[in-house]
Design an enzyme around this catalytic site. Structure first.
Site, mmCIF file in Angstrom:
data_model
loop_
_atom_site.group_PDB
_atom_site.id
_atom_site.type_symbol
_atom_site.label_atom_id
_atom_site.label_comp_id
_atom_site.label_asym_id
_atom_site.label_seq_id
_atom_site.Cartn_x
_atom_site.Cartn_y
_atom_site.Cartn_z
ATOM 1 N N ALA A 40 -5.222 13.120 -5.436
ATOM 2 C CA ALA A 40 -6.773 13.298 -5.182
ATOM 3 C C ALA A 40 -7.581 13.370 -3.867
ATOM 4 C CB ALA A 40 -7.697 12.460 -6.319
ATOM 5 N N GLY A 45 -5.957 5.912 -0.606
ATOM 6 C CA GLY A 45 -4.525 6.356 -0.411
ATOM 7 C C GLY A 45 -4.235 7.733 0.069
ATOM 8 N N CYS A 46 -5.017 8.806 -0.697
ATOM 9 C CA CYS A 46 -4.716 10.132 -0.199
ATOM 10 C C CYS A 46 -5.250 10.342 1.189
ATOM 11 C CB CYS A 46 -5.426 11.131 -1.133
ATOM 12 S SG CYS A 46 -4.250 10.990 -2.939
ATOM 13 N N THR A 47 -6.269 9.646 1.560
ATOM 14 C CA THR A 47 -7.184 9.938 2.832
ATOM 15 C C THR A 47 -6.188 9.265 4.035
ATOM 16 O OG1 THR A 47 -9.092 9.858 1.954
ATOM 17 C CG2 THR A 47 -9.318 9.069 4.256
ATOM 18 N N ALA A 50 -3.225 11.656 4.405
ATOM 19 C CA ALA A 50 -3.607 12.802 5.074
ATOM 20 C C ALA A 50 -3.895 12.623 6.528
ATOM 21 C CB ALA A 50 -4.946 13.544 4.160
#
Length: 157
Positions: A40, A45-47, A50
């Site tokens: 998401a 974590g995804c930030t 990325a």
């Protein structure tokens, strides 16, 4: 849930990017492609993950790799994510999770000791002929890009 293995042909796909434009695996024919699948946009974590790809994109590109990220988020959310994080690679929307499933990146996983169904943080490298050259599943967001670079023989700055 089947996972892709090295040497297999990568399933083809066409997905909308953060602008709603269709992007296909075939657009990368003749070029190596890093496909990272994440749960998401705009989560910690995804930030982090990325941002690591963004910060090292030039190094990967110098070695001939393009990068795309795939999540089930809608293009509008991905557009906000790309703008907020200054991402310089396509963020693709797989709203029905069909590509994530075909790539073995959606299914049962452990989350805080519980079995849940969701996106399995994964990275696959597909070569210019459409063949899987690397498949990593259940990766950690922090440190993953450095680990991937080592596996590919890419030195990050």
């Amino acid at each position: 849930m089947p996972r892709l293995e090295v040497g297999q042909p990568a399933p083809g796909w066409t997905l909308p990017d953060q602008h709603g434009n269709n992007v296909s695996l075939s657009d990368y024919a003749g070029r190596d492609l890093i496909i990272y699948c994440y749960p998401a946009a705009m989560t910690p974590g995804c930030t982090t993950q990325a941002g690591d790809f963004r910060d090292n994109l030039a190094v990967f590109e110098q070695r001939g790799y393009a990068v795309v990220g795939i999540s089930p988020d809608a293009p509008a959310k991905l557009a906000a994510f790309v703008a907020q994080e200054d991402l310089t690679f396509p963020a693709l929307s797989d709203a029905d999770r069909s590509v994530l499933t075909a790539y073995g990146a959606y299914g049962e996983k452990k989350l805080y000791g519980k079995t849940v169904t969701g996106v399995i943080r994964s990275t696959l490298v597909v070569d210019g002929t459409g063949t899987v050259r690397l498949a990593k599943y259940n990766v950690r967001a922090t440190g993953h890009v450095a680990s991937l670079a080592r596996a590919l023989g890419v030195t990050l700055v």
